[in-house]
Design an enzyme around this catalytic site. Structure first.
Site, short mmCIF file in Angstrom:
data_model
loop_
_atom_site.label_atom_id
_atom_site.label_comp_id
_atom_site.label_asym_id
_atom_site.label_seq_id
_atom_site.Cartn_x
_atom_site.Cartn_y
_atom_site.Cartn_z
N GLY A 1 0.80 -1.23 0.00
CA GLY A 1 0.00 0.00 0.00
C GLY A 1 0.82 1.27 0.00
O GLY A 1 0.37 2.31 0.49
N ASN B 1 -5.39 2.25 -13.03
CA ASN B 1 -4.40 1.27 -12.55
C ASN B 1 -3.02 1.89 -12.68
O ASN B 1 -2.81 2.76 -13.54
CB ASN B 1 -4.49 -0.01 -13.38
CG ASN B 1 -3.55 -1.09 -12.86
OD1 ASN B 1 -3.37 -1.25 -11.66
ND2 ASN B 1 -2.92 -1.81 -13.78
N HIS C 1 1.04 0.71 -13.21
CA HIS C 1 1.84 -0.45 -13.61
C HIS C 1 3.31 -0.06 -13.60
O HIS C 1 3.67 1.02 -14.12
CB HIS C 1 1.41 -0.89 -15.02
CG HIS C 1 2.13 -2.10 -15.49
ND1 HIS C 1 1.86 -3.36 -15.00
CD2 HIS C 1 3.15 -2.25 -16.37
CE1 HIS C 1 2.68 -4.23 -15.58
NE2 HIS C 1 3.46 -3.59 -16.41
C1 GRF Z 1 3.32 -1.20 -7.54
O1 GRF Z 1 4.59 -1.45 -8.08
C2 GRF Z 1 2.31 -1.03 -8.64
O2 GRF Z 1 2.84 -0.46 -9.78
C3 GRF Z 1 1.88 -2.45 -8.91
O3 GRF Z 1 1.85 -3.06 -7.65
C4 GRF Z 1 2.76 -2.39 -6.78
C5 GRF Z 1 1.99 -1.97 -5.58
O4 GRF Z 1 2.81 -1.44 -4.57
N1 GRF Z 1 0.62 -2.47 -9.60
P1 GRF Z 1 2.18 -0.80 -3.28
O5 GRF Z 1 1.28 -1.85 -2.63
O6 GRF Z 1 1.42 0.43 -3.67
O7 GRF Z 1 3.36 -0.49 -2.39
#
Ligand code: GRF
Length: 221
Positions: A15, A110, A112
């Site tokens: 998160g 989203n 990525h």
């Molecule tokens: C991030 O690298 C995001 O791009 C991917 O999942 C990861 C989530 O990280 N979709 P976090 O839980 O926000 O630290």
């Protein structure tokens, strides 16, 4: 008083993007209100972040829903009943179904950790290191029915160094994620994003201090 965009955030893990969004809201840089955080993982550290900031959260454990449709139905209910207008996927590890997508058309974002359309899917920082690309980065896009294929809102570039490993690159990319995700949401809140086909047009772009190409010093107004 400024109107604030009601958002719902879907998480499965640490998160850190959720934290960046919380921080931008608390600092008055993002005109949004988090109506609910939903995790499919009861152990997600993201939930601890919610407790620390008094943000409402719900656990919808996919293991409790043998039928995917029932899981989706619950997700949709929790979001719609709270008046969520934009759904933010922040490390949510389930693929969205057509039913969910059609409940929030072009209202799901989203993030990525690669420069799409390069390296869609999972473990993409490792793939970028192994491939030997000189640059990677991150992409905020609207969700559609493909995997990481929807219209692109903003991208940020980071260098990939020869001695990088997956973790080092992931950390460098995450720093950029934490800047561009709040920015993308703020643009949506201001009504500046217009989706035409697979392109996202940023309205009133001439007035902007930052652009959808970020490399990488971005200032959020
Ligand atoms: C991030 O690298 C995001 O791009 C991917 O999942 C990861 C989530 O990280 N979709 P976090 O839980 O926000 O630290």
């Amino acid at each position: 008083m400024k109107t604030r965009l009601p958002i719902g955030i879907l998480v499965s893990g640490s998160g850190s993007n959720l934290q960046a969004i919380i921080d931008h809201i608390e600092e008055g840089k993002l005109d949004a209100v988090i109506k609910v955080v939903i995790s499919d993982n009861p152990q997600a550290f993201a939930l601890e972040r919610c407790r620390r900031h008094n943000i409402p959260y719900v656990i919808i454990n996919h293991k409790d829903y043998p039928l995917r449709d029932d899981f989706d139905q619950q997700l949709i209910y929790e979001l719609q009943s709270r008046g969520v207008e934009l759904v933010i996927m922040a490390g949510f590890m389930r693929i969205l179904t057509a039913r969910f997508l059609s409940s929030f058309p072009m209202r799901i974002m989203n993030i990525h950790p690669a420069l799409l359309p390069a390296f869609p899917g999972l473990h993409v920082q490792r793939q970028a290191v192994e491939y030997g690309v000189r640059f990677s980065g991150c992409t905020v896009h609207f969700a559609d029915d493909g995997v990481d294929t929807g219209p692109i809102v903003i991208q940020s570039v980071v260098p990939v160094y020869e001695d990088d490993n997956e973790g080092m690159l992931a950390q460098r990319i995450l720093k950029e994620e934490h800047k561009i995700y709040p920015q993308a949401i703020q643009w949506f809140a201001e009504g500046r994003l217009e989706v035409k086909g697979r392109k996202v047009h940023l309205r009133a772009a001439k007035e902007l201090h930052v652009t959808p190409q970020h490399n990488p010093s971005l200032v959020i107004r």
